[in-house]
Structure formats: C-alpha cells, structure tokens
Motif scaffolding. Structure first.
Motif: not given
Length: 439
Positions: A270-275, A287-288
């Motif tokens: 989730q951190s990678l996607v939001r980045n 999405l996640v």
C-alpha cells in the motif's frame, strides 16, 4: 458489436455466480500466422491483413467442443482459486490462449472504433474500470489481463518444453493474438506504464494491427537482462538463466526471501502504491485488495521470478518509438515520481507529431487517479484522428477539470535537469549518429 460464435466468451451473468461453479468450454485454437522477425518492418496494410485468406483461415479453423458428457480438461485454477473469486464480475470474459492459459478480459461498448487498454505491472484490467465505463458510450473498449497478472494464469505450472517466460515478447505475442483472434480488427492501443511499453512494441512490430497509440505514463525501461541478440557473447554465457520456466530452486529461494515476502505485505504494498499517486485517496483499500489477490495465486512467485530474469526486448523503447507508423497521443501525470516529465519530453523529441497532454496534479496512473480528465483528453484526440480535424486545444492551452489542470505542452525542458538531458541527447546524436537512440 454482433456476437461472434468463434470467441470464447465465458462470462458471468447476473445474478453473480461464484467462479468455482462456472463451466468452461474446451476450445482448440489455431493461432494466426504472423510475419517473421525479418519482415516485421514490412507489414501488410490493416485492410489487406483482415481481408486476407490468412486471417479468414485462422478464424474458420477455430473449433468449439462442449465439455458436457465428454472428457476434457479440469476447471482452470482461475475458476477455483479463492483469492480471485471475489473479483470475477458480470463483465468478466475469458479467452483460451497458449501455455494452457486462460486469459481474463473485459469488454464494453457496442459501436465506434475499438480501443484496447493495456495495464501496468502488478495490476489488471480492473485498473481501467472507471475509464472503461466512460469510453464505452462512444467506443468498443477492451481491457485484458496480461498473462501472470490479474486473473490471467496458466492452468498449471508450465512444462519446460513450453518455453514460457514472462517477457516483453511473450506479452506482445498475447496482445497480437488477442487483437487478431478476439477483437478481429485494428485497434487504438492505450497503455499505462508497462502497458505503454508493450503498446509501443506491438505498434513497432505489428503496424497493421494498430490505428494509434495513447501513452499513459509509459515506462521507457524494463528488465536489467540484455537481449541475447544484442548482448555480448560473454554476457550471455555468464548469465545462468533467462527467465524460462521452470524457475531454478536457488532463484526462487533468493527472490522469495529478499523481495517477495516483503513486497507482498499489505502495508509495504500500500505504501508503494500510494507513493506513485498524487491523490493518495485513489490508492484505496479496494485497489490494494485486488493487487494482493494476484500475489496469492500459486503460480505468482514463479511468474515474478521469471519477470526479474527475463531479457529486454530486441528494440529499446526509443527504437520502438522510431519504428512506429501510427498517430500518437501522450497523456502523462506530471507528478509521477517514476516516469518523470523528462521521459515524456524525450519521447516527444522522438515523435515530433505526437500530441503531449500533461495532467497536474496526477501521478503514475492518471487513468485511475483522474479518469474523467483522461477520458476527455482521449476523446478529443481520438475524434481529431477519426475525422482528420484539428485538435480542440492549441499548444500551450490549459483547461481546468475540478482540481486538475490539463495542459497541451510542446515538450520543452523546464528545469536544469531537463535542459541537461536535451544537451546529452544532442551529444549522443553527434557522437553515434541520428539512430543512436534506437540502440
């Protein structure tokens, strides 16, 4: 569009039927012949290809046999895997491809030109859900899950003789066969990230299948492994494995413990996607959840390892762009931390006639983060191409959409790093010739 009896459209009707009880049809397909590598740059015209005896023979050779009362293959794991069952929708359709695989795709819209949406790494056709709904009122829209991602998987671990590796060539072959066997007419390609690279590769090597290409923050780089035809012999001799399945035990062990176990954790993912999103709220739990679901497939780890070790395409991204013969539109999120504006400017320099539209604030996935703005941009460009008319926006013009600004840019550098890249680009051309960027 009228239903085609030769297509394997095993969809889930309303009301929702769990994937585990879906029946499948045993379909034997004979792939269309395609031009050899030596003749890739001398393709027949689109109309010649789709009217040729070669194409008609491939369609007529398709045979369908019902499994009712007859021996056949067992239900595909995609029908059985609990991790994927919640994401089968009434719009889900299926197509049997090589490697004993079942390809998932979505289709909406019954009239207008055909658009094929190609997703980026780690997601699937679901990433285009909002854009599909908006485009389908005026276009026939298709979105396909790449093999080894989303809900497209082999029925079982491929045998060594099948020579499957998850590479640019494999995915391009999938898109080529999908266009010729399922859509059955030339398409506009719209690809995000990895999907943009694949769209460029298909347009460069199968020009007769592509009416135009829309790049959505296309990644210009993929794989650290050189292509066997372009790499020095010493390099190819040193490399122990080229990504062809089955995966060596050591490679699986190392990747699983160094990367996979970490990247498949929800918090990390989730951190990678939001980045890569400017609007963090768009990278929501839904999405996640869908991204994580694919990582739970039994073949997901092997697919990931194969992707890491598979070689680059024979053509670089610049080489693909230089070989493309169709109209091009670039719709890029300006705040993308991966494919920064510098990469869009490089592509614009290669494709001087391309339309370059920049959305801000938007990140790596503008079609998901700002679907209404992307739909407006795509529709305006497609209408201008279809009617051979001028664009609705002049170069330099801006327009607002809610909190977003869309700008028709000319690709000029705007900061010291981008200006330095222009100088480096010019130096490469002077030292290595005008075709240096194609290497």
């Amino acid at each position: 569009m009228a239903a085609n009896p030769t297509l394997n459209t095993c969809f889930v009707p309303e009301p929702f039927i769990p994937a585990r009880i879906l029946r499948r049809r045993d379909i034997t397909r004979q792939c269309c012949e395609v031009p050899s590598a030596a003749s890739q740059l001398h393709q027949p015209s689109r109309s010649q290809f789709f009217q040729s005896s070669q194409f008609n023979k491939a369609v007529k050779s398709t045979s369908i046999r019902s499994m009712d009362g007859a021996a056949g293959r067992q239900l595909h794991p995609t029908d059985l895997e609990e991790c994927l069952q919640p994401f089968v929708t009434p719009e889900s359709q299926w197509w049997d491809w090589k490697y004993n695989s079942r390809i998932h795709y979505r289709q909406q819209g019954s009239s207008g030109p055909c658009i094929l949406l190609v997703h980026g790494f780690g997601v699937g056709s679901f990433h285009f859900e909002q854009l599909i709904q908006k485009l389908s009122s005026a276009y026939q829209v298709w979105a396909v899950d790449l093999l080894g991602q989303g809900m497209s998987w082999p029925a079982e671990a491929p045998a060594p003789e099948e020579q499957l590796r998850y590479s640019i060539e494999t995915w391009t072959d999938q898109l080529r066969d999908f266009v010729t066997q399922v859509i059955q007419q030339p398409v506009y390609l719209a690809g995000n990230s990895l999907g943009g690279l694949l769209s460029a590769h298909l347009a460069a090597t199968q020009a007769h299948l592509c009416r135009g290409v829309i790049f959505l923050n296309a990644t210009p780089f993929w794989s650290f492994m050189p292509h066997p035809e372009t790499a020095p012999r010493l390099v190819t001799a040193i490399l122990p494995w080229n990504g062809t399945l089955p995966v060596p035990r050591l490679a699986r062990f190392l990747v699983k413990n160094l990367w996979w176990n970490l990247l498949s954790r929800r918090r990390i993912l989730q951190s990678l996607v939001r980045n890569v999103y400017a609007d963090k709220s768009a990278a929501d739990d839904a999405l996640v959840d869908q991204i994580i679901a694919s990582t739970q497939h039994p073949l997901a780890l092997d697919a990931f390892v194969s992707i890491l070790f598979a070689p680059q395409a024979r053509l670089s991204f610049d080489g693909m762009a230089a070989a493309m013969q169709c109209p091009v539109c670039m719709i890029y999120g300006r705040e993308d931390p991966w494919v920064v504006p510098l990469w869009g400017q490089r592509l614009k320099r290669l494709l001087a006639d391309a339309v370059y539209l920049e959305i801000s604030p938007a990140g790596h996935c503008p079609h998901h983060e700002a679907p209404t703005a992307v739909h407006e941009a795509m529709s305006g460009w497609l209408q201008s191409v279809e009617t051979s008319s001028s664009l609705p926006w002049a170069v330099g013009q801006q327009w607002r959409h809610q909190k977003l600004t869309v700008t028709h840019v000319d690709g000029s550098p705007r900061n010291v790093f981008e200006k330095a890249d222009v100088l480096w680009y010019a130096l490469r051309q002077r030292l290595f010739g005008k075709h240096a960027v194609s290497r």
